[in-house]
Design a protein around this motif. Structure first.
Motif, short mmCIF file in Angstrom:
data_model
loop_
_atom_site.label_atom_id
_atom_site.label_comp_id
_atom_site.label_asym_id
_atom_site.label_seq_id
_atom_site.Cartn_x
_atom_site.Cartn_y
_atom_site.Cartn_z
N SER A 76 40.57 52.29 18.25
CA SER A 76 40.72 53.17 17.74
C SER A 76 40.64 53.69 15.77
O SER A 76 41.60 51.69 15.56
CB SER A 76 41.23 54.86 18.01
OG SER A 76 42.64 55.11 17.38
N SER B 36 37.75 55.46 26.08
CA SER B 36 38.93 54.88 27.23
C SER B 36 39.06 55.10 28.43
O SER B 36 38.83 54.57 29.38
CB SER B 36 39.94 54.52 26.23
OG SER B 36 39.60 54.67 24.72
N LEU C 279 31.33 55.18 17.67
CA LEU C 279 32.94 54.28 18.21
C LEU C 279 33.46 53.51 16.62
O LEU C 279 34.03 54.18 15.62
CB LEU C 279 33.08 53.07 19.15
CG LEU C 279 33.65 53.68 20.37
CD1 LEU C 279 33.70 52.51 20.63
CD2 LEU C 279 34.80 54.51 20.07
N VAL D 229 40.40 50.97 23.50
CA VAL D 229 39.42 50.86 22.24
C VAL D 229 40.23 51.13 21.73
O VAL D 229 41.09 51.16 21.18
CB VAL D 229 38.57 52.72 22.52
CG1 VAL D 229 38.31 52.79 20.85
CG2 VAL D 229 37.55 52.36 23.61
N SER E 143 37.78 58.74 20.67
CA SER E 143 37.94 56.61 21.11
C SER E 143 38.77 57.55 22.40
O SER E 143 38.65 56.92 24.01
CB SER E 143 39.08 57.10 20.27
OG SER E 143 37.98 56.28 19.33
N CYS F 236 40.47 61.55 17.17
CA CYS F 236 40.17 60.35 17.64
C CYS F 236 39.34 60.54 19.46
O CYS F 236 39.60 59.55 20.61
CB CYS F 236 40.88 59.44 18.41
SG CYS F 236 43.32 59.51 17.42
N ARG G 175 35.47 55.19 13.02
CA ARG G 175 36.48 54.79 11.91
C ARG G 175 35.58 54.84 10.63
O ARG G 175 36.99 55.56 10.04
CB ARG G 175 36.46 53.80 12.55
CG ARG G 175 36.97 52.74 11.34
CD ARG G 175 36.78 51.22 11.94
NE ARG G 175 36.54 50.86 13.77
CZ ARG G 175 37.17 50.57 14.39
NH1 ARG G 175 38.44 50.93 14.71
NH2 ARG G 175 37.24 50.48 15.87
N GLU H 198 44.89 50.36 18.99
CA GLU H 198 44.68 50.28 20.24
C GLU H 198 44.97 51.47 20.54
O GLU H 198 46.09 51.73 20.89
CB GLU H 198 44.49 49.09 20.94
CG GLU H 198 46.09 48.92 20.46
CD GLU H 198 46.38 47.22 21.39
OE1 GLU H 198 47.00 47.14 21.91
OE2 GLU H 198 45.50 46.21 21.16
N THR H 199 43.95 51.95 21.88
CA THR H 199 44.43 53.29 22.52
C THR H 199 43.85 52.82 23.89
O THR H 199 43.18 52.11 24.13
CB THR H 199 43.18 54.14 22.22
OG1 THR H 199 43.20 54.84 20.61
CG2 THR H 199 43.60 55.71 23.18
#
Lengths: 529, 675, 129, 317
Positions: free
Chosen positions: A468, A243, A268, A466, A239, A236, A272, A472-473
């Motif tokens: 990811s 972020s 992004l 974000v 991400s 990630c 994914r 969520e990150t």
């Protein structure tokens, strides 16, 4: 909408009344409430239970130098009104304790223990004070995130204070797995309390890969810290980078160009895609379905090669810039992406058809590793795991960033909470991602892809988030003097979800653990930092 | 001449046992009592074995009349081949157990009365010898009752320990239920022949009406089945055997329950001359059920002696399967196959005595060294008790019916008997039943192997789990010698089946007028219409040859491999003894698969103040043994209640109640005689 | 009896014939995908080894300052200067190339980094006076 | 007499060599086919042979918790498996030890190997060994009756448990596979072969995930020469299962005596049969997934049901 927000905030202010010291709207979507330590529990309870806020992140920060005390930030997200409320409370050095809310909000368990380990603030009344980030052989009185901690210093090792679940009777076997695994798996030590093949309890000991990234970033120029953020995790990377960039941009109060927003969204979604498709293929390894694994890997490889062609890096590193993206893509790339996606869509549809009609595969996945909605809510589980248990959250929709408010997509939600549901969520999201990317190419505006950052004042705060592939990150950032990092806190999806894995495993059989673990697809590096 | 001297040898046997009983009982010093009792039983066993071998190999029968009580109720002996076969087993065990006991009973020095224990052992042996040698229904019943009572008192030897009394009561109640049925069947025989003499039974039973034969058979089956521990009459077995001192359990399990097989064979073949096919079907079904259920329940146990006791129920099941097949073949006039099946049963009786004796003594050695029978508290004994470990393992291999040990040969013969049920009996039902019975035997063997691995692996291998195991040391030489004798026989009987065929030849000849040729040392040709032969010797030789040659070649080609000693791989953490698989864990998969039969369920208790923060987890796995529960609890509860009421009336202790019971039995018999 | 046979056969394969066919068809369609050595060239945008042209360099030091990993170093060596790039540290972010105003540092798509000796991974460029 | 013994010894040596050399090749063929079915090129079919040679030459590491059992078990397992292999015909209707033992002997010799492997797995005290061992014994106990029943249906035709005679009877029935009872028995036996060779859907021979292993779990503490012997034994056992299957169900083309032409053709046909079975195993393994541990008994129960059905059909028809 705007009116709603105002009303919402005003009402909170009125209802809290005397309990708070101050109430500041810091940014259009962020409000800060300062409370005294003894009011913390009540305010948090009010925000969570009456206003249905969910814990987004919690940060402990050593601000003795400029604010005279340690500060704790509890950030709650209010998805309906797209608001964040930060509850801030101060703890002076002389009284380095704070009231623990972990018994009431199990989601705070790890956050409080982390603050205890790294900052040396004691959560009073915490039901489980075992070391978390720092392992048991780290001296109890050395706290790396305190400013006086010298990074170059080698902490002496002490007698281990590690402890695991106790079992009564002589029938339980403690099965230790890790930190060194048979496959190429990140280090984590799992200790199953099992009888035969039935698991009673799972102790997960993580943070073997704690690299002290947050400490390392202190004082680092923001532009270099971006690369640090990018390297928190392998799969990630983007991400984390986005972020971080968003957190910096929020601190600088800068709006990035629209084209850059679209490009970020594109990348992004590509990230994914390769993660989700790889995960769907990989889950087949959990039950030895060789065709699933090989086909999944082939598709993933296609995507990685696409990444390399258009971005120069298979895992999409080095794309994001503070204030935008570092390069633009042209029309031949559009065609490349779209044609690859068409191919992927066909191949993936076939794979999914085979997988979901395979009796043994479906049998292995359904009713395995069930995470109930209550557990998911109590632990504030995020991402795919949350949506598979019926927790309808997706930060792309709830608190839009990049260009997610301009594309349309649906958020798949299943209620079974088992491995199959988590795989189904991924499968649905793959098709959503493909659709999002197609929309991006229709809507893509022209223009700059980057904007210069204005000077950022010291001790400004910003938050970036974000969704990811794992969930969520959240990156919470406070800048220091000369555009450096003062305090940087990363809360990855894995951090929120790990405690849930330990809950989903008991009651299942031991050979199903790899399957359950893979269905959550948590990455240790993200969590350990 | 030889006959006359064999008489004397047999009388010596009886006298030695009798002498051992009284001399030990009166001696005061534990050491003297130990020596007297076990020397007497050792010598008695030796002379008895000589007698039995003389009869079996010399093809003769010993008659001996001691005295008459009244008219034809006499204490007389007749040792024919069948008697001699059982006498041989009893005496072999007597020899091994006597040697073993010299060491084992030192455990009880200055704690318990050694004289009583040693005397009891002699009396127990004497009673068993009487059971298989007397020639009179009345004397048989007396001897049977004596055997039951003595074994009951021996079970109760450590009555101060929790659970022992309960086990004793269950045993005494069950065994008397069995005795009632045996008595009834003998009474029926008596009423229709007017005599208690076995000779009269044999002579006149041919004229019995069929219903009577059936009645006698069923009653004998229930009666002897109880003693044999056939499911569902087995409940006393897993309770009584672990409760008794280990050398007594060895005798009970290896020999005493075999007397039931003797009784059944005597009644069904000798007295009644075989019967219709359904007799065999019942015995076969009971045997298969017993074998399967017995070992399944055994697998659930973590108590090493309880496991062995359940396994005895299993092995009696296998023996009954052989007897059942024999009855079926006999009824279908397949005398050669009947002889094969009987040989299988007899062979297994002998084998089971050898390896179960070894195993119970091995369990006793573990108990002696660690003072616990719970394998979850043991571990690592192979390094502390190397000899015991090897001997136990040999017993275990034989129990699991693995070549080259004796269990394999008899199980192979049983397999052949069962398969030939379907090969050679035209009835389609038998075609299917034979295969299913063979499959049942197969799963039984696999479960037995699993049970042995579980118990040996948990108790002897890896690391000690408690202080009990950590402080263990090897047992005295005499105990090892006792086990070693039987273990050696396990191996010899496994590669030299010809020996056993030689001693069972007479039995077959007498019953079926046919015999299996088994004179050669190395092979067992069950020749006849088919050539199902087995040469365990050749196979073993080849195996050893390959082993030697392979090891040599490997050494020559790849050199002497270096071996480094290092930690066990534990994923980068240090290994603790709590990480070893426990006995419960080991058998858990099987129990989960067989959940419906074993009634396996667990109780989990989570100690926690707040949700999501458990502090401690308590766990216990229970096996309901649904069969026992459903069929037995009410009956046992009722009987215990009744006996309690009787005890209250008598206001006395259990011993006098039992004495009354015996007297009542004798009175009843005499009264019937008068009428 | 025939019905029983069919039933039993179905029991054995549990009606998975169709799905098995699907699987085989898929495999057949995919064929063997393993690439054999030598591998193809990396894509154009691939960020691999650096290409440094000493004659263009103005010695401004921007690349050294920009490198987030501290992989680029300049050292005084005798008369001239020596620029060294440690591929053991380099994260191939391309910042050095983007900050260089005279394009003296450029990224290539050369990905061959495997070596038996760690020291081979330090590229040294001698600067002209 | 002496001549006979020499002949027998020669035959034993020959068959041992066949078992030793062919077993890794069959394993290699299966692995190669599986790789192709996963769109990979895969290792050479000689790879398992190279592996065994490599292991045999390597030093071993043994746990400090382990006893002599760990060192003895590989030798016992290996020789027991080979001895079992000498009882099963390959390309000629009888086996070198055919007079000395029968199918039951084969099963119990394999059982002996299993017993020592499972026991040695507990020796080092690691929970993975226990895990593999306990699963192996649980499944082994369920496989055993299925195995016996499947073989029993074959024995019923010839009325004997001697493999040589079974093959002779069966090879007279070339069209037997059309016979429904025979087809059912065929299926039943095939399921048993899959289960006994530790293949998907029962066990996954490729996995080294700690928690899912069965056979691999038992070998976890083994290394060097001991591991080599254990792996070799497992491969030979796989070959024996295939040999048994061939003897019972595909006995056509076996040589009746040692005439050179007949034997040559028979060897060729035998190789072909092995290759086809190996590829079939690979296809099944690729297309299926590993079943839930506690569903495996159901599969074996299905095998038993098929066997019983086969017997019923044979008896009724």
């Amino acid at each position: 909408m705007l009116k709603n927000k105002k009303l919402f905030l005003t009402r909170i202010k009125q209802q809290l009344g005397e309990k708070i010291l101050s109430f500041t709207i810091r940014q259009p979507n962020e409000t800060e409430i300062v409370v005294k330590k003894d009011q913390l529990a009540e305010v948090c309870r009010f925000l969570c239970q009456e206003k249905e806020g969910r814990l987004f992140t919690m940060v402990g920060s050593d601000e003795r130098e400029f604010a005279g005390s340690f500060v704790l930030y509890y950030v709650f997200s209010f998805d309906e009104t797209q608001q964040f409320i930060t509850v801030k409370t101060m703890t002076p050095e002389e009284d380095s304790t704070f009231p623990s809310l972990a018994a009431e909000f199990p989601a705070l368990n790890w956050y409080e223990r982390e603050v205890k380990d790294l900052l040396g603030l004691r959560p009073q009344g915490h039901p489980d004070l075992r070391p978390l980030i720092l392992h048991g052989d780290w001296p109890e009185e050395i706290h790396p995130l305190r400013k006086e901690f010298d990074v170059s210093q080698n902490a002496p090792r002490v007698k281990s204070r590690e402890s695991f679940m106790q079992y009564e009777g002589d029938e339980v076997t403690e099965i230790p797995v890790g930190p060194i695994h048979a496959g190429i798996i990140e280090p984590g030590h799992f200790r199953f309390g099992a009888v035969g093949d039935t698991v009673l309890y799972l102790d997960a000991r993580l943070f073997f890969t704690h690299r002290g990234l947050e400490k390392a970033s202190e004082g680092m120029p923001l532009s270099k810290a971006l690369f640090l953020a990018e390297r928190i995790c392998g799969v990630c990377a983007l991400s984390h980078a986005v972020s971080f960039a968003q957190a910096v941009e929020a601190a600088a109060a800068v709006e990035i160009p629209l084209r850059a927003k679209y490009l970020r969204t594109l990348f992004l979604e590509l990230e994914r895609l390769y993660n989700h498709i790889g995960d769907v293929g990989n889950i087949c390894a959990g039950f030895g379905f060789a065709v699933g694994v090989s086909q999944g890997t082939i598709l993933r490889e296609e995507l990685l090669m696409l990444n390399e062609r258009i971005a120069g890096h298979r895992y999409l590193r080095g794309i994001v810039d503070l204030g935008g993206v570092r390069f633009d893509i042209a029309h031949p790339d559009y065609a490349d992406i779209l044609s690859t996606l068409n191919k992927i869509e066909i191949g993936f549809t076939e794979l999914v058809d085979i997988l979901l009609s395979h009796d043994i595969a479906v049998d292995r996945m359904s009713k395995t590793g069930i995470l109930t909605l209550k557990q998911a809510n109590d632990l504030e589980v995020v991402g795919v795991a949350a949506r598979a248990s019926g927790r309808n959250i997706d930060i792309r929709r709830d608190q839009p960033y990049a260009a997610y408010d301009k594309v349309s997509f649906t958020v798949p939600v299943y209620t079974e909470g088992d491995v199959l549901a988590r795989i189904r969520v991924r499968i649905d999201e793959v098709f959503q991602s493909i659709s999002i990317i197609r929309q991006i190419f229709i809507q893509m505006p022209t223009g700059d892809v980057s904007v210069g950052l204005p000077p950022i004042s010291p001790y400004a705060r910003g938050m970036g988030w974000v969704e990811s592939s794992k969930g969520e990150t959240v990156h919470w950032l406070m800048t220091g003097p000369n555009e450096t990092v003062e305090r940087y806190r990363v809360r990855s999806a894995t951090y929120s979800n790990w405690p849930a894995v330990a809950l989903a495993v008991p009651g299942n059989i031991v050979p199903d653990f790899p399957l359950i673990n893979k269905s959550f697809e948590l990455c240790y590096a993200c969590c350990d930092r | 001449m030889i006959e006359a001297s064999l008489d004397k040898v047999f009388i010596t046997t009886l006298s030695l046992f009798l002498f051992g009983t009284f001399a030990a009982a009166v001696s005061q010093k534990p050491r003297t009592a130990n020596l007297i009792a076990h020397t007497a039983s050792f010598l008695g066993g030796m002379t008895g074995a000589i007698t039995a071998l003389g009869v079996l190999l010399g093809q003769q029968t010993i008659f001996l009349s001691a005295w008459y009580i009244i008219a034809d109720i006499s204490l007389s002996f007749r040792i024919d081949a069948l008697s001699a076969f059982f006498l041989l087993i009893i005496c072999m065990l007597a020899v091994a157990v006597s040697i073993y006991s010299i060491g084992y009973v030192t455990e009880y020095y200055h704690k318990k009365n050694i004289g009583l224990l040693g005397g009891g052992l002699n009396l127990f042996l004497l009673s068993m010898v009487l059971v298989v040698t007397v020639d009179n229904g009345f004397a048989f019943l007396i001897a049977w009752e004596l055997m039951s009572l003595v074994s009951f008192f021996l079970v109760m030897y450590e009555h101060e320990r929790p659970g022992v009394r309960r086990a004793g009561y269950v045993y005494v109640v069950m065994t008397h239920i069995g005795t009632v049925f045996i008595t009834l069947s003998f009474l029926a025989l008596f009423l229709f022949t007017g005599s208690f003499s076995f000779t009269d039974f044999q002579a006149m039973s041919a004229q019995f009406p069929n219903w009577l034969k059936n009645l006698i058979f069923i009653m004998a089956l229930i009666g002897f089945g109880t003693k044999a521990g056939i499911v569902p009459l087995h409940v006393w077995l897993p309770r009584a055997h672990p409760a008794a001192p280990s050398h007594i359990s060895a005798l009970m399990s290896a020999v005493m329950i075999k007397t039931a097989a003797y009784g059944l064979l005597r009644v069904s073949f000798d007295f009644l001359g075989g019967g219709p096919v359904w007799w065999g079907a019942i015995v076969l079904a009971a045997g298969a059920l017993s074998a399967f259920i017995g070992i399944l329940f055994g697998l659930a146990e973590n108590d090493i002696k309880r496991f062995l006791a359940y396994s005895s129920a299993e092995n009696m099941g296998i023996i009954f399967m052989g007897i059942g097949a024999c009855l079926v073949f006999n009824a279908s006039q397949q005398s050669l196959l009947a002889a094969l099946a009987l040989t299988a049963a007899l062979y297994h009786i002998l084998n089971h005595a050898m390896f179960k004796g070894t195993l119970f003594m091995g369990a006793g050695a573990v108990l002696f060294a660690t003072h616990t029978r719970n394998i979850n508290e043991l571990g690592g004994l192979i390094k502390r008790m190397p000899y015991t470990a090897v001997l136990f393992l040999i017993g275990g291999l034989a129990l699991s019916a693995l070549p080259p040990f004796n269990g394999f040969i008899s199980e192979w013969a049983t397999f052949q008997s069962l398969l030939h049920l379907s090969f050679d009996i035209p009835n389609p039902w038998w075609k299917i039943s034979g295969g299913l019975a063979a499959a049942a035997l197969g799963i039984t063997g696999a479960f037995a192997a699993g049970g042995i691995i579980k118990h040996f692996g948990t108790a002897f291998l890896a690391m000690p789990r408690s202080e009990h195991a950590r402080g263990a040391s090897e047992v005295p030489a005499s105990m090892r010698a006792g086990m070693a004798i039987l273990a050696l026989f396990s191996l010899v009987l496994g590669v030299w089946p010809g020996f056993v065929l030689a001693i069972t030849k007479n039995i077959n000849e007498k019953m079926f007028h046919t015999h299996l040729s088994g004179d050669a040392i190395w092979y067992v040709p069950f020749a006849g219409q088919k050539t199902e032969t087995l040469f365990p010797g050749i196979v073993l030789l080849t195996l050893l040859g390959i082993l030697m040659l392979g090891a040599l070649l490997l050494r020559f080609w790849a050199g002497k491999g270096k071996v480094h000693i290092d930690e066990t791989w534990n994923c980068g953490t240090s290994l603790e003894s709590s990480m070893q698989y426990t006995g419960t864990a080991y058998s858990h998969p099987v129990l989960r698969i067989m959940q419906r039969l074993t009634g396996t369920h667990k109780k989990v208790k989570v100690y926690q103040q707040y949700a999501y923060y458990p502090r401690k987890i308590g766990y216990h796995l229970y096996n309901d043994h649904s069969i026992e529960d459903a069929a037995y609890k009410p009956v046992v509860a009722f009987t215990v209640k009744v006996s309690q009421v009787i005890r209250m009336i008598q206001n006395g202790n259990l011993q006098s109640y039992l004495a009354y019971m015996v007297i009542t039995l004798i009175m009843a018999l005499l009264w019937i005689r008068q009428v | 009896m025939r019905a029983a046979t069919v039933k039993a056969l179905n029991l054995a394969v549990e009606g998975e014939g169709n799905e098995m066919f699907e699987v085989i068809r898929k495999i057949w369609k995919t064929g063997v995908v393993t690439h054999k050595l030598p591998l193809r060239e990396a894509s154009q945008r691939y960020r691999g080894k650096l290409d440094i042209q000493p004659h263009k360099c103005k010695n401004c030091g921007a690349c050294v300052a920009a490198c987030p990993a501290g992989a680029i170093n300049v050292a005084q060596k005798g008369q001239g200067q020596e620029l060294s790039i440690a591929y053991t540290k380099c994260i191939f972010c391309g910042l050095c190339a983007s900050v260089c105003k005279v394009q003296a540092v450029q990224m290539t798509n050369d990905y061959h980094l495997a070596t038996k000796n760690k020291n081979d991974l330090i590229q040294v460029v001698r600067m002209p006076q | 007499m002496l001549e006979q013994m020499i002949q027998m010894a020669g035959w034993i040596v020959l068959q041992t060599a066949i078992l030793l050399l062919l077993a890794p090749l069959v394993q290699g063929l299966i692995k190669k086919s599986k790789a192709r079915l996963q769109s990979r090129i895969g290792p050479s079919i000689l790879q398992p042979s190279y592996d065994i040679i490599k292991y045999l030459k390597k030093d071993a590491v043994i746990s400090d918790k382990a006893s002599w059992l760990t060192r003895v078990a590989p030798y016992i397992a290996f020789t027991a498996v080979i001895t079992a292999g000498l009882l099963v015909p390959t390309f000629i209707v009888n086996a070198p030890l055919g007079v000395a033992g029968d199918i039951i002997m084969v099963i119990y010799l394999l059982g002996l190997a299993r017993f020592f492997t499972a026991l040695a797995a507990l020796d080092a005290g690691s929970s993975f060994g226990g895990m593999g061992s306990s699963r192996e014994m649980a499944l082994g106990a369920i496989i055993e009756p299925a195995f016996l029943l499947a073989l029993f249906t074959v024995c019923l035709l010839s009325g004997t448990t001697k493999l040589g005679q079974i093959v002779q009877v069966m090879s007279g029935k070339e069209w037997a596979l059309i016979d429904p009872s025979y087809a059912l028995a065929f299926l039943a036996m095939f399921i048993v072969v899959i289960a006994e060779t530790g293949r998907i859907p029962v066990d996954n021979p490729d996995t080294h995930l700690e928690l899912t292993m069965i056979h691999e779990g038992m070998l976890l503490e083994y290394s060097g020469r001991y591991l080599g012997l254990m792996l070799w034994a497992a491969e030979i056992k796989q070959l024996i299962m295939l040999n048994l299957f061939i003897s019972a169900f595909l006995p056509w083309g076996m040589a009746l005596d040692w005439s050179s032409i007949g034997a040559g053709a028979a060897i060729f046909i035998y190789g072909l049969k092995l290759a086809l079975l190996g590829i079939l195993l690979a296809v099944i393994e690729t297309a299926y997934a590993k079943m839930r541990l506690y569903k495996v008994p159901k599969l074996l129960a299905a095998s038993m049901a098929l066997s019983v059905l086969a017997v019923i059909m044979r008896v009724v028809m």
